[in-house]
Design a protein around this motif. Sequence first.
Motif, PDB file in Angstrom:
ATOM      1  N   ASP A  81       5.067  -0.660  80.715  1.00 54.16           N
ATOM      2  CA  ASP A  81       5.828  -1.668  79.977  1.00 54.16           C
ATOM      3  C   ASP A  81       5.552  -3.020  80.628  1.00 54.16           C
ATOM      4  O   ASP A  81       6.448  -3.692  81.111  1.00 54.16           O
ATOM      5  N   THR A  82       4.298  -3.402  80.652  1.00 58.55           N
ATOM      6  CA  THR A  82       3.891  -4.647  81.311  1.00 58.55           C
ATOM      7  C   THR A  82       2.920  -5.401  80.419  1.00 58.55           C
ATOM      8  O   THR A  82       1.749  -5.044  80.338  1.00 58.55           O
ATOM      9  N   PRO A  83       3.359  -6.436  79.728  1.00 61.96           N
ATOM     10  CA  PRO A  83       2.450  -7.213  78.875  1.00 61.96           C
ATOM     11  C   PRO A  83       1.339  -7.857  79.697  1.00 61.96           C
ATOM     12  O   PRO A  83       1.507  -8.145  80.880  1.00 61.96           O
ATOM     13  N   THR A  84       0.209  -8.090  79.065  1.00 57.80           N
ATOM     14  CA  THR A  84      -0.944  -8.643  79.779  1.00 57.80           C
ATOM     15  C   THR A  84      -0.651 -10.025  80.343  1.00 57.80           C
ATOM     16  O   THR A  84      -1.264 -10.446  81.323  1.00 57.80           O
ATOM     17  N   ARG A 101       6.593  -0.494  85.135  1.00 54.71           N
ATOM     18  CA  ARG A 101       7.551  -1.220  84.307  1.00 54.71           C
ATOM     19  C   ARG A 101       8.563  -1.913  85.211  1.00 54.71           C
ATOM     20  O   ARG A 101       8.781  -1.489  86.353  1.00 54.71           O
ATOM     21  N   PRO A 102       9.212  -2.951  84.741  1.00 53.28           N
ATOM     22  CA  PRO A 102      10.255  -3.602  85.547  1.00 53.28           C
ATOM     23  C   PRO A 102      11.482  -2.709  85.656  1.00 53.28           C
ATOM     24  O   PRO A 102      11.739  -1.880  84.789  1.00 53.28           O
ATOM     25  N   GLU A 103      12.243  -2.880  86.714  1.00 52.14           N
ATOM     26  CA  GLU A 103      13.510  -2.177  86.843  1.00 52.14           C
ATOM     27  C   GLU A 103      14.577  -2.946  86.050  1.00 52.14           C
ATOM     28  O   GLU A 103      14.506  -4.173  85.920  1.00 52.14           O
ATOM     29  N   PRO A 104      15.580  -2.241  85.513  1.00 51.87           N
ATOM     30  CA  PRO A 104      16.559  -2.881  84.619  1.00 51.87           C
ATOM     31  C   PRO A 104      17.673  -3.602  85.371  1.00 51.87           C
ATOM     32  O   PRO A 104      18.867  -3.314  85.186  1.00 51.87           O
ATOM     33  N   ASP A 136      11.737 -10.838  81.492  1.00 55.24           N
ATOM     34  CA  ASP A 136      11.071 -10.922  80.190  1.00 55.24           C
ATOM     35  C   ASP A 136      10.160  -9.727  79.958  1.00 55.24           C
ATOM     36  O   ASP A 136       9.926  -9.324  78.819  1.00 55.24           O
ATOM     37  N   ARG A 137       9.642  -9.146  81.034  1.00 58.23           N
ATOM     38  CA  ARG A 137       8.707  -8.027  80.913  1.00 58.23           C
ATOM     39  C   ARG A 137       9.388  -6.751  80.435  1.00 58.23           C
ATOM     40  O   ARG A 137       8.717  -5.807  80.026  1.00 58.23           O
ATOM     41  N   LEU A 138      10.711  -6.689  80.486  1.00 51.99           N
ATOM     42  CA  LEU A 138      11.430  -5.495  80.043  1.00 51.99           C
ATOM     43  C   LEU A 138      11.565  -5.564  78.530  1.00 51.99           C
ATOM     44  O   LEU A 138      12.344  -6.354  77.991  1.00 51.99           O
ATOM     45  N   SER A 139      10.809  -4.738  77.799  1.00 49.92           N
ATOM     46  CA  SER A 139      10.721  -4.875  76.345  1.00 49.92           C
ATOM     47  C   SER A 139      12.006  -4.477  75.620  1.00 49.92           C
ATOM     48  O   SER A 139      12.310  -5.030  74.562  1.00 49.92           O
ATOM     49  N   LYS A 140      12.765  -3.523  76.166  1.00 48.02           N
ATOM     50  CA  LYS A 140      14.006  -3.096  75.510  1.00 48.02           C
ATOM     51  C   LYS A 140      15.160  -3.115  76.520  1.00 48.02           C
ATOM     52  O   LYS A 140      15.619  -2.064  76.978  1.00 48.02           O
ATOM     53  N   PRO A 141      15.627  -4.308  76.858  1.00 41.82           N
ATOM     54  CA  PRO A 141      16.703  -4.401  77.853  1.00 41.82           C
ATOM     55  C   PRO A 141      18.024  -3.905  77.288  1.00 41.82           C
ATOM     56  O   PRO A 141      18.255  -3.973  76.071  1.00 41.82           O
ATOM     57  N   PRO A 142      18.923  -3.407  78.153  1.00 42.64           N
ATOM     58  CA  PRO A 142      20.268  -3.033  77.710  1.00 42.64           C
ATOM     59  C   PRO A 142      21.058  -4.286  77.316  1.00 42.64           C
ATOM     60  O   PRO A 142      20.545  -5.408  77.373  1.00 42.64           O
ATOM     61  N   ALA A 199      23.742   0.587  79.709  1.00 46.10           N
ATOM     62  CA  ALA A 199      23.108   1.711  80.396  1.00 46.10           C
ATOM     63  C   ALA A 199      23.894   2.146  81.627  1.00 46.10           C
ATOM     64  O   ALA A 199      23.499   3.085  82.316  1.00 46.10           O
ATOM     65  N   GLY A 200      24.990   1.451  81.925  1.00 49.14           N
ATOM     66  CA  GLY A 200      25.790   1.787  83.100  1.00 49.14           C
ATOM     67  C   GLY A 200      25.312   1.112  84.371  1.00 49.14           C
ATOM     68  O   GLY A 200      25.841   1.370  85.449  1.00 49.14           O
TER      69      GLY A 200
END
Length: 214
Positions: A81-84, A101-104, A136-142, A199-200
């Motif tokens: 989950d890392t855009p170019t 992927r980034p951590e939430p 911003d790198r997290l595509s579907k953030p809580p 997400a808790g």
Amino acid sequence: MMTEARKETGPMNATVPSKWRRTVNLAALTALGVLAMTSCGSADVITYDLPAESARYSYEADTNGVKTVWEYTSDRPDKADTPTSQPCIADAIVKDPGKCRPEPLIFLRYDLGLDLDNTAKAGGLHSITVTGYYQDRLSKPPTVTKLRVEASVDGGKTWQPAITTQADKQNTFTAQIEHPKRDEAPGEVGLRITATDSAGDTVKQTIPKAYQLR
């Protein structure tokens, strides 16, 4: 699994990578006591081996007296989950980094409603706005679902909850803080903010000296 965090202390060498790894880039930036996440890397990288299964983690940062504690759940990513435009730092420093992927982690942005001299009027109620956000790198953030605001006028010895805290728009909350009279609070106003998302995951940020009263 492996995770890595950028720190403001001296450089440390990375450990030998495992087959699967998870990467988080933590860079503490100070602006009104706000911590932000960036994707830039440096030689100051620490890596940790972590289990592949879902687990609860805690990460703590202390920057110029502002203390932030994150608690979140993470596991091995099924896909990257890392855009170019913002590549994973492990791609540059670790051979065969695996999925990344980034951590939430929840970050906080403040509008303290201060005058140009960074002060607020003593006595009565004062409004502040707090916004939670993610990398911003997290595509579907809580979504940030709950926020608690506390204030201290005695250097953190005691904390009083905000009179009211209400959701304004997505991830944004407005709180009413009761200010004492100027002669009853000669020092700074401290803030302690706790946020929880769908997400808790949680963050607690303590700013000992957020602003002064006039």
